[in-house]
Enzyme design. Structure first.
Site, PDB file in Angstrom:
ATOM      1  N   ASN A  60       0.799  -1.039   0.120  1.00 35.66           N
ATOM      2  CA  ASN A  60      -0.055   0.073   0.057  1.00 35.66           C
ATOM      3  C   ASN A  60       1.061   1.163   0.031  1.00 35.66           C
ATOM      4  O   ASN A  60       1.957   1.384   0.588  1.00 35.66           O
ATOM      5  CB  ASN A  60      -0.960   0.052   1.195  1.00 35.66           C
ATOM      6  N   PHE A  72      -1.441   8.001   4.454  1.00 36.11           N
ATOM      7  CA  PHE A  72      -2.493   8.659   5.458  1.00 36.11           C
ATOM      8  C   PHE A  72      -3.750   9.270   5.240  1.00 36.11           C
ATOM      9  O   PHE A  72      -4.268  10.606   5.628  1.00 36.11           O
ATOM     10  CB  PHE A  72      -1.701   9.277   6.257  1.00 36.11           C
ATOM     11  N   SER A 118       5.479   4.625   8.806  1.00 42.66           N
ATOM     12  CA  SER A 118       4.930   4.539   7.388  1.00 42.66           C
ATOM     13  C   SER A 118       5.884   4.967   6.549  1.00 42.66           C
ATOM     14  O   SER A 118       6.603   6.195   6.372  1.00 42.66           O
ATOM     15  CB  SER A 118       3.458   5.517   7.350  1.00 42.66           C
ATOM     16  N   ASN A 171       5.019   5.992   3.426  1.00 41.76           N
ATOM     17  CA  ASN A 171       4.193   6.540   2.323  1.00 41.76           C
ATOM     18  C   ASN A 171       3.798   7.931   2.560  1.00 41.76           C
ATOM     19  O   ASN A 171       3.421   8.674   1.615  1.00 41.76           O
ATOM     20  CB  ASN A 171       2.815   5.641   2.266  1.00 41.76           C
ATOM     21  N   THR A 172       4.675   8.634   3.486  1.00 40.71           N
ATOM     22  CA  THR A 172       4.560  10.036   3.619  1.00 40.71           C
ATOM     23  C   THR A 172       5.990  10.376   3.793  1.00 40.71           C
ATOM     24  O   THR A 172       6.881  10.050   4.475  1.00 40.71           O
ATOM     25  CB  THR A 172       3.950  10.620   5.040  1.00 40.71           C
ATOM     26  N   LYS A 180       5.070   3.115  17.117  1.00 41.55           N
ATOM     27  CA  LYS A 180       5.263   1.777  16.029  1.00 41.55           C
ATOM     28  C   LYS A 180       6.537   2.215  14.957  1.00 41.55           C
ATOM     29  O   LYS A 180       6.691   3.112  14.669  1.00 41.55           O
ATOM     30  CB  LYS A 180       3.959   2.142  15.123  1.00 41.55           C
ATOM     31  N   ASN A 229       5.943  -1.904  11.670  1.00 39.58           N
ATOM     32  CA  ASN A 229       5.206  -1.472  10.540  1.00 39.58           C
ATOM     33  C   ASN A 229       5.597  -2.303   9.291  1.00 39.58           C
ATOM     34  O   ASN A 229       6.143  -3.388   9.225  1.00 39.58           O
ATOM     35  CB  ASN A 229       5.401   0.051  10.244  1.00 39.58           C
TER      36      ASN A 229
END
Length: 347
Positions: A111, A115, A173, A175-176, A207, A236
């Site tokens: 993915n 967010f 994450s 993805n940012t 996390k 994660n």
């Protein structure tokens, strides 16, 4: 009958775009079309975590219920605790679609959501209004356009503190852009201090990513302990693509699911030698053996998400009951007695 219906539903959902299928799954939950066995528990399964009493150690990881729209049915699905979000101060659409890829051959997913969520005000209002029977936590995030991401985490914490049982600082994450840079020792210490200053009495979890070096894992352990973090969630998603077979293996984003199990469990075991902070094991869990392995590697509780895409919610009570059976088999009176009992297997 419910298991048969769910199996049929999963087959149909797998013919639909993954993100659309996820939306349909949330809708089915809200419509009461899934089994609701309630929290699974036994004298062996009960867990004390950060001042919370869990009926069992099996939790739902953040990302499944991003906007906290299905708290009540998820609270009755067999979990011991659930985590919703991530929430950012302002609503944001996330990255461009497509941004979720089902790797069926690998029992995994990639993915790059970024967010996407409806913002902290809407999400906190839903958490406050939800009737729930188990602890509910919120994953804290930062807006993509923010000029002070550390301040974003504190802002969401302040908005959520009176409504949640715990909150998770998510700096892992992929993805940012540059979010993972906040896992550095100085940046993480400053970020956590800002969150701890406004948390009230709410336990704060951290996390982390599975892609940290040995030195970085040691730094995280030290900073978390110094900050008074109540638990570390390990881990994660990963940026690694080792051993994948799916045609989607080249997609950008975070990889979750079965291929992550070994890597995340090794990070978990290493962390357990470096800190007394309670650990929550996440990554690649799809059955009771793997959940129990995380516990024996050093986790006092576990979380899952991606496996639900392939096995459905029926696997939740099955995993909890399976952990109970394995504790009894190995002569452990409680989950706590088993924590770290086979750590050396993973070091």
């Amino acid at each position: 009958m419910n298991a048969l219906i769910e199996k049929l539903g999963l087959t149909l959902l797998h013919r639909v775009d993954p993100e659309a299928a996820h939306g349909l799954a949330i809708r089915a939950l809200r419509m009461g079309l899934t089994a609701r066995p309630g929290p699974i528990t036994s004298p062996r399964l009960g867990v004390d975590l950060a001042g919370m009493r869990l009926a069992n150690p099996v939790g739902l990881a953040a990302g499944f219920d991003k906007n906290a729209t299905a708290i009540e049915p998820l609270s009755d699905a067999g979990f011991g605790f659930i985590e919703v979000g991530a929430a950012t101060p302002l609503p944001q659409p996330g990255n461009d679609k497509p941004r979720l890829f089902r790797l069926t051959e690998d029992r995994a997913a990639i993915n790059r959501f970024g967010f996407n969520n409806e913002g902290m005000e809407a999400i906190c209002a839903r958490i406050a209004a939800a009737k729930r029977t188990i602890p509910v936590g919120l994953n804290l995030g930062a807006n993509k356009t923010s000029t002070d991401r550390a301040a974003d985490f504190a802002q969401v914490m302040e908005a959520a503190r009176d409504h949640v049982d715990f909150a998770t600082v998510n700096v892992s994450s992929p993805n940012t852009e540059k979010l993972r840079d906040l896992q550095g020792k100085a940046a993480l210490a400053g970020l956590l201090q800002g969150v701890m200053d406004v948390r009230g009495d709410t336990p704060v979890f951290l996390k982390i990513a599975p892609d940290l070096t040995e030195a970085e894992i040691a730094d995280v352990a030290q900073v978390a302990q110094d900050a008074g973090v109540a638990a570390i969630i390990a881990t994660n998603t990963t940026l690694s693509r080792d051993g994948l077979q799916s045609p989607h293996k080249g997609e950008a984003g975070g990889l979750s699911g079965a291929p992550l199990f070994e890597k995340s469990t090794r990070v978990l075991a290493r962390l357990s030698t470096l800190t007394d902070v309670p650990l929550i094991g996440v990554g690649g869990i799809s059955d009771a053996d793997q959940a129990y392995a995380k516990i024996c590697a050093g986790a006092c509780a576990v979380q899952l998400y991606t496996a639900l895409v392939f096995g459905g919610l029926a696997m939740v009570p099955a995993i909890a009951k399976g952990i109970d059976e394995r504790l009894a088999r190995d002569g452990f009176a409680t989950v706590a007695d088993a924590v770290g009992s086979r750590r050396e297997d993973w070091l």
